[in-house]
Every structure is written in structure tokens, then in C-alpha cells.
Design a protein around this motif. Structure first.
Motif, PDB file in Angstrom:
ATOM      1  N   GLY A   7       0.798  -1.227   0.000  1.00  0.00           N
ATOM      2  CA  GLY A   7       0.000   0.000   0.000  1.00  0.00           C
ATOM      3  C   GLY A   7       0.827   1.270   0.000  1.00  0.00           C
ATOM      4  O   GLY A   7       0.372   2.310   0.481  1.00  0.00           O
ATOM      5  N   ILE A   8       2.044   1.205  -0.545  1.00  0.00           N
ATOM      6  CA  ILE A   8       2.881   2.408  -0.633  1.00  0.00           C
ATOM      7  C   ILE A   8       2.445   3.225  -1.850  1.00  0.00           C
ATOM      8  O   ILE A   8       2.098   2.648  -2.879  1.00  0.00           O
ATOM      9  CB  ILE A   8       4.374   2.006  -0.779  1.00  0.00           C
ATOM     10  CG1 ILE A   8       4.774   1.005   0.298  1.00  0.00           C
ATOM     11  CG2 ILE A   8       5.273   3.229  -0.782  1.00  0.00           C
ATOM     12  CD1 ILE A   8       4.797   1.549   1.701  1.00  0.00           C
ATOM     13  N   VAL A   9       2.480   4.547  -1.740  1.00  0.00           N
ATOM     14  CA  VAL A   9       2.032   5.389  -2.861  1.00  0.00           C
ATOM     15  C   VAL A   9       2.995   5.262  -4.047  1.00  0.00           C
ATOM     16  O   VAL A   9       4.187   5.011  -3.863  1.00  0.00           O
ATOM     17  CB  VAL A   9       1.912   6.878  -2.452  1.00  0.00           C
ATOM     18  CG1 VAL A   9       0.786   7.047  -1.454  1.00  0.00           C
ATOM     19  CG2 VAL A   9       3.210   7.404  -1.904  1.00  0.00           C
ATOM     20  N   PRO A  10       2.478   5.447  -5.282  1.00  0.00           N
ATOM     21  CA  PRO A  10       3.282   5.222  -6.490  1.00  0.00           C
ATOM     22  C   PRO A  10       4.594   6.016  -6.532  1.00  0.00           C
ATOM     23  O   PRO A  10       5.631   5.456  -6.918  1.00  0.00           O
ATOM     24  CB  PRO A  10       2.345   5.667  -7.611  1.00  0.00           C
ATOM     25  CG  PRO A  10       0.985   5.482  -7.078  1.00  0.00           C
ATOM     26  CD  PRO A  10       1.063   5.732  -5.609  1.00  0.00           C
ATOM     27  N   ARG A  31       7.242   4.338  -4.273  1.00  0.00           N
ATOM     28  CA  ARG A  31       7.680   2.998  -4.670  1.00  0.00           C
ATOM     29  C   ARG A  31       8.436   3.035  -5.997  1.00  0.00           C
ATOM     30  O   ARG A  31       9.383   2.270  -6.192  1.00  0.00           O
ATOM     31  CB  ARG A  31       6.501   2.017  -4.698  1.00  0.00           C
ATOM     32  CG  ARG A  31       5.431   2.295  -5.714  1.00  0.00           C
ATOM     33  CD  ARG A  31       4.329   1.268  -5.604  1.00  0.00           C
ATOM     34  NE  ARG A  31       3.469   1.376  -6.768  1.00  0.00           N
ATOM     35  CZ  ARG A  31       2.159   1.555  -6.721  1.00  0.00           C
ATOM     36  NH1 ARG A  31       1.530   1.626  -5.571  1.00  0.00           N
ATOM     37  NH2 ARG A  31       1.451   1.643  -7.833  1.00  0.00           N
TER      38      ARG A  31
END
Lengths: 224, 403
Positions: A112-115, A118
Motif C-alpha cells: 500500500g505504498i504510494v506510487p 515505490r
């Protein structure tokens, strides 16, 4: 970091019980470089799967950072894998429809890390392994060595404490195999614990600690 | 936990990555939804068509028939009741009610109609000038029979469109003398060509004054009385007034049947609504079939993708996340299929509408939304079982299984 006490793993095959692991006792400290060798069916892959929480021991105690992880629920084990363990497989296990960078970033996507974050981390990891120029290629457009380095980038992106590699060079030619091993050893030098299962004695000899297995037991445990 | 946007992106990529499978499911879903939309539109179109036909009968119409056709409790009468005839005076008496606008007595019979050498057996309708209002008749030429007292006959007639063509061909009909039975009538009007109104072909008939018809068929009684109420609201009071007036005139006997257009309309409306629902239910079965197809294809997909599921688990995906991924894929597939089906259905309806111009085929909103909703529901429902199976795969088994 890892303490295995009296680990057994039995499989039921028809009416027979196969003892894949018999009373394994093993302690591993953080930062070690270990190879596990032995003939086919000696239990080395089973041991690796249990270390990676992909498989459950039939009996025994497994402590990871002093936590009894074999008693955790499935989703809690998934969390331990996500946060602390990276995997490198013989058959790469990349997702064919995703680009290299999306494959590398997949563990962060699942977490669930933001684009932005990541992608940045994935780029850095690919940079470190010398495959940054392949970011938008899909797996089938990459060579075997490049694919395995994408897989290593994926394993290291969550900054795990432990990387488990099952025959990482088994499907590669000598030159690409060499590059892959150097990449893995580079991670070990940064303090990540590295455990490699291999058939290849030359590869096994490179590790600081060498375990030899036969018939579900550790028959030798050599340090150099 | 995985972000929802990423879940959908992953599902979308998976759909694009397996084009054949995706197209297959989309097709099945689209056909199901399109079937719902088109079939309900047809049912609805049939209903509207019947309603339209009824309004061409004339507005606010009440029909009075001689004889009681109602089942009532109590012992049957010892003697067979002979209903009193309806007469022209009965009809005229109905004007006492303020709710009644027009009254048209009707005598019907069949008689040979001839002009020169041509003869034709047609329906003869004896009535008064009010019929033009009550049945909303339009004339192509000439005028309708006029009111000069319903008891007085006149040797005039109005002919239907078909009859005019059959008897006169291209010749002038107005002013010609027709022979009906043994009497002669002058043609003073021609009816315009109108659609059939519920089986009665008003093209092939001749209309004469009611008294002339009574003389022609040698009868005093009326076939029925058609009444036009003042408005929609006065239909019920008019019906009541009609029953009361006739009962008084018939020595307190309830020996007539009064039918309002509304009651017939309501019955047909109910029948056709039920029919539309039945058709929709049949169409919904095809959606269920599409749902089962989704389930099968997803199950196959999962056995093809065990390695991928194992990998996701090794990378730390929880059971819930795997479940979510597969459910969202099933959901997206059925949503896209549903939307495609909606487009297909609406398109076919437009095409049908152009082909059958006097039959309006438009799917009711509930059917379109219901079809779409049902598609989504079946997709998710039938996606659940495969998704759960995927979520419960053991990571090591999933990973070591070779393709």
C-alpha cells in the motif's frame, strides 16, 4: 536472528510418511552468508521454505528475532515475510504482463505504498543492480540474467533482514550466474543475511558458512 | 493494505494480459444484459401498443350491455331471468346524469350492401350523430349522419374506407345511392382510414341512423350503448348514474352490465406488466449462465496462475488482498460486460424502433439498471468461490507447482 529447535517436516505420500526434515537445530546470526548444499531430496529446499515462512514445520520451534513465528496466523506470517524476508527463485517468478519496474515495485504495491515513493525506490534498486535502462521492458524482453536481477531488485526493495535464494543461478549461463551471485553478495556486504540453496559446489564454496544436508539432516556445518 | 487504485490497476492489467479469456466473459455478460434490455423493451412496447389501441377506442368511454354478466352469491333464480332489452329511450334517459357528455345507442347487424352490380356483405352499424364524438371517428369526405331525433330514420349512410374502395373503386361515392338489404341509402360521408381498433375493422362497415337500422333488422332493442363521460374523473359517477337510471326504468332490476374503458385498460395493463416481468426473469437466467461462465473461467485462471498467487503470498500479500484482487477482477469483468450489454441492448432497441415505427421499443429504466446490477451481482457472487480458493492456496504449494 534465527533459532530453529527440533524442526521436523513430514509429508504423507500415499500411506508412507516421508521425513523431509529430521530434528533440525540451527542458529543464524544477522549478516551471515550461508550456503545449503546436498543431493536432491535431502531437504534443503524444504528447510529454505520453512525459513521463509512459505511452509510450516510439522513440529519444532522457529524463532525469528525472538518471535515464535510458526505459531502466527497466516496473515501475520504474511506481514513478517513482507517486512523482513526477500525471496529469489530459480524460475525468477516475474509477472509476465508487468514491466520490470512494476515487478520490482510489486512488494511495495502490495504493502500500500504510494506510487511516487515505490517508483523512486524501485528505480534506485534497479540502478544498484545495473538494470535501470530496462525499467519499461517486460520480462519476456529481458535476458535470463537481467530477469534474475529484476527479481533480486524486487527482493531487496523492502530492505529485508534476510534474503533467501533457491538455486538462483540454476537457470542461467556461467556469466549471468556470476553477475547474479555478485549482486547477492553485494547485498550481504551491506549487512543483509543471505542464505543460498545450490547444487553447484563452486557457488557453495563462496559462502562463509556452508551447511551440508542429507536425508533431512544437517550433516556438516563449516565456517571459514 | 494494498491501495484500491492499485487493486483495480492490477485487475485491469490481468484482464488485458489474458485477452481471449476476457473477451469470452465480456461476450457472455454482454449477451445476458442485452437480452434483459431488449426483451423487457419488447414487453413494454407491447403494453404501450395495447394502451394506445385502447385510447383510439375513444376517450372516457363507458359501454352498457344488456344482461347481467356477474357472478353473485345466493341461490340461482328459479326461473331463467330474461334480461330486458335496452331501448333508444333508455339511451336518451342517460342524459339525465351530469357526468354524461354523449350517448350513442348502437344496433349492429350484417347485411348485403350493393351498388350497381357490386355486392358485399358488411357490418351495418346503426347509431346517432354522437358516435362521431364517442369513438373519435374522423371523416375523409362529406359529413357524419346528423341528429334529427334518434327515433326518426333517414335514408343516409356513412361508409368505411375499405367498403368505399371495394364498391366504388376510383369513382365518386358521395351522393350515390346504396342498397342495404331491401332499402336504399344515400352516401353522405366517408370515414378516414384508421387503424383497427381492437379487432373491429372500422374500414369495412356502413353507418346508418339507429332508427333505420332498427327497421332494417326489425328489432326494437339495442346491441349496446356507448357513453362518453365528461372527463376522466366523471367516469365513476357516470357509471353509477347509468346503473341507477336503467334500474329505475327496468322496475328495479339490475339487468345491465356496465364496462368502463379504465377497467379493461387496467386488466390489460396488469397482464402486460406481468408478462414483461416474466420475460425479464427469463432473460435474467441468461445472466446467471454468464455468471457461471465467469466462475468457471476464473477457476481455470486460478489454476493457471497458481505460481503468481504463490509469488504474491511470498511477497507478503495477505489472504484478504488475494481475495480482493480476484474479486475486483470478476467485478470489473462483469461491469464492463454489463456496460457493453447495455450499449448492445439500447442499440438493438433503436434499430428495432426504426424497423417497426408504430411500435415503440424502449427499455424501462428499471430493466436497464436491474440488468446492469444483476450482472455485477452475479459476477461478484460467482467470483467469490474462485477468489476464496485462490486466497487459501498454501504459498509453498502454489510456488513449487510448475506450469
Amino acid at each position: 536472528m534465527i533459532e530453529l529447535t527440533n524442526i521436523n517436516r513430514n509429508f504423507e505420500v500415499g500411506e508412507e510418511t516421508v521425513h523431509a526434515l529430521r530434528d533440525i537445530n540451527l542458529n543464524i546470526d544477522a549478516g551471515e552468508y550461508i550456503s545449503i548444499m546436498g543431493p536432491s531430496g535431502s531437504g534443503k529446499s524444504t528447510l529454505l521454505n520453512i525459513l521463509g515462512l512459505l511452509d510450516q514445520p510439522s513440529s519444532g520451534d522457529y524463532r525469528f528475532n525472538s518471535q515464535a513465528v510458526n505459531q502466527l496466523a497466516d496473515d501475520e506470517q504474511a506481514q513478517v515475510r513482507r517486512e523482513h524476508i526477500g525471496f529469489v527463485f530459480q524460475f525468477f517468478h516475474l509477472i509476465p504482463r508487468l514491466s520490470a519496474i512494476d515487478n520490482v515495485a510489486l512488494p511495495l504495491t502490495l504493502a500500500g505504498i504510494v506510487p511516487e515513493t515505490r517508483n523512486q525506490k524501485a528505480k534506485a534498486a534497479m540502478q544498484a543492480l545495473g538494470i535501470a535502462d530496462r525499467a519499461t521492458h517486460r520480462p519476456d524482453q529481458l535476458s535470463g540474467g537481467q530477469r534474475q536481477r529484476v527479481a533480486i531488485a524486487r527482493a531487496m526493495i523492502t530492505e529485508p533482514q534476510l534474503i533467501l535464494a533457491d538455486e538462483p543461478t540454476g537457470n542461467l549461463d556461467r556469466a549471468s550466474g556470476h553477475e547474479v551471485i555478485e549482486a547477492l553478495e553485494g547485498l550481504n556486504q551491506k549487512g543483509i543475511t543471505l542464505i543460498i540453496v545450490t547444487h553447484d559446489p563452486a557457488l557453495g564454496q563462496r559462502a562463509c558458512r556452508r551447511l551440508n544436508m542429507d536425508d533431512g539432516k544437517i550433516v556438516s556445518d563449516l565456517n571459514s | 493494505m494494498m491501495r484500491l487504485a492499485d487493486v483495480f490497476r492490477y485487475s485491469l492489467q490481468s484482464m488485458l494480459g489474458h485477452r481471449g479469456r476476457t473477451l469470452l466473459i465480456l461476450l457472455a455478460m454482454a449477451i445476458g444484459v442485452a437480452a434483459v434490455v431488449v426483451l423487457t423493451a419488447l414487453g413494454e412496447g407491447a403494453r404501450l401498443y395495447v394502451l394506445k389501441q385502447f385510447t383510439t377506442l375513444g376517450s372516457h368511454m363507458i359501454i352498457v350491455l344488456p344482461g347481467r354478466s356477474e357472478t353473485s352469491g345466493g341461490a340461482p333464480p328459479l326461473l331463467g331471468e330474461i334480461p330486458r332489452d335496452l331501448t333508444i329511450d333508455d339511451a336518451l334517459a342517460l342524459y339525465q346524469s351530469h357526468a354524461v357528455n354523449n350517448v350513442a345507442p348502437v344496433v349492429i347487424g350484417s347485411a348485403p350492401v350493393s351498388w350497381q352490380a357490386r355486392e358485399r356483405e358488411v357490418l351495418v352499424l346503426g347509431t346517432t350523430a354522437e358516435m362521431e364524438q364517442v369513438r373519435q371517428l374522423t371523416l375523409a369526405r362529406g359529413k357524419f349522419i346528423s341528429t334529427n331525433g334518434p327515433h326518426r330514420g333517414a335514408a343516409v349512410c356513412v361508409i368505411g374506407h375499405t367498403l368505399r374502395k371495394e364498391l366504388f373503386g376510383n369513382q365518386q361515392a358521395l351522393g350515390q345511392w346504396l342498397r342495404i338489404g331491401e332499402r336504399r341509402f344515400r352516401v353522405i360521408g366517408e370515414l378516414a382510414q384508421q387503424s383497427h381498433s381492437l379487432g373491429t375493422d372500422i374500414g369495412d362497415l356502413v353507418i346508418i341512423p339507429v332508427a333505420s337500422a332498427q327497421a332494417l333488422f326489425n328489432t326494437e332493442s339495442l346491441f349496446r350503448i356507448l357513453i362518453q363521460a365528461k372527463g376522466r374523473d366523471s367516469i365513476a359517477p357516470a357509471k353509477q348514474a347509468v346503473e341507477e337510471i336503467i334500474r329505475k326504468r327496468h322496475d328495479g332490476e339490475n339487468d345491465i352490465t356496465v364496462i368502463t374503458q379504465d377497467s379493461i385498460l387496467a386488466t390489460f395493463d396488469r397482464i402486460f406488466t406481468a408478462l414483461t416481468f416474466a420475460i425479464a426473469a427469463i432473460a435474467a437466467i441468461s445472466l446467471a449462465v454468464a455468471g457461471i461462465l465467469i466462475m468457471n473461467v476464473m477457476l481455470i485462471a486460478i489454476s493457471q496462475r497458481t505460481a503468481e498467487i504463490g509469488l504474491l503470498k511470498a511477497l507478503g500479500a495477505s489472504d484478504t488482498e488475494i481475495m480482493l484482487l480476484f474479486m475486483s477482477e470478476a467485478g470489473l469483468l462483469s461491469l464492463c460486460g454489463g456496460l457493453a450489454g447495455l450499449a448492445l441492448g439500447v442499440g438493438s432497441n433503436l434499430l428495432l424502433n426504426q424497423t417497426f415505427s408504430d411500435f415503440s421499443i424502449i427499455a424501462p429504466t428499471w430493466a436497464s439498471l436491474g440488468g446492469l446490477g444483476l450482472a455485477l451481482l452475479t459476477g461478484i457472487l460467482f467470483g467469490y468461490i474462485p477468489a476464496r480458493r485462490a486466497a487459501h492456496l498454501k504459498p509453498v504449494e502454489a510456488l513449487t507447482r510448475r506450469r
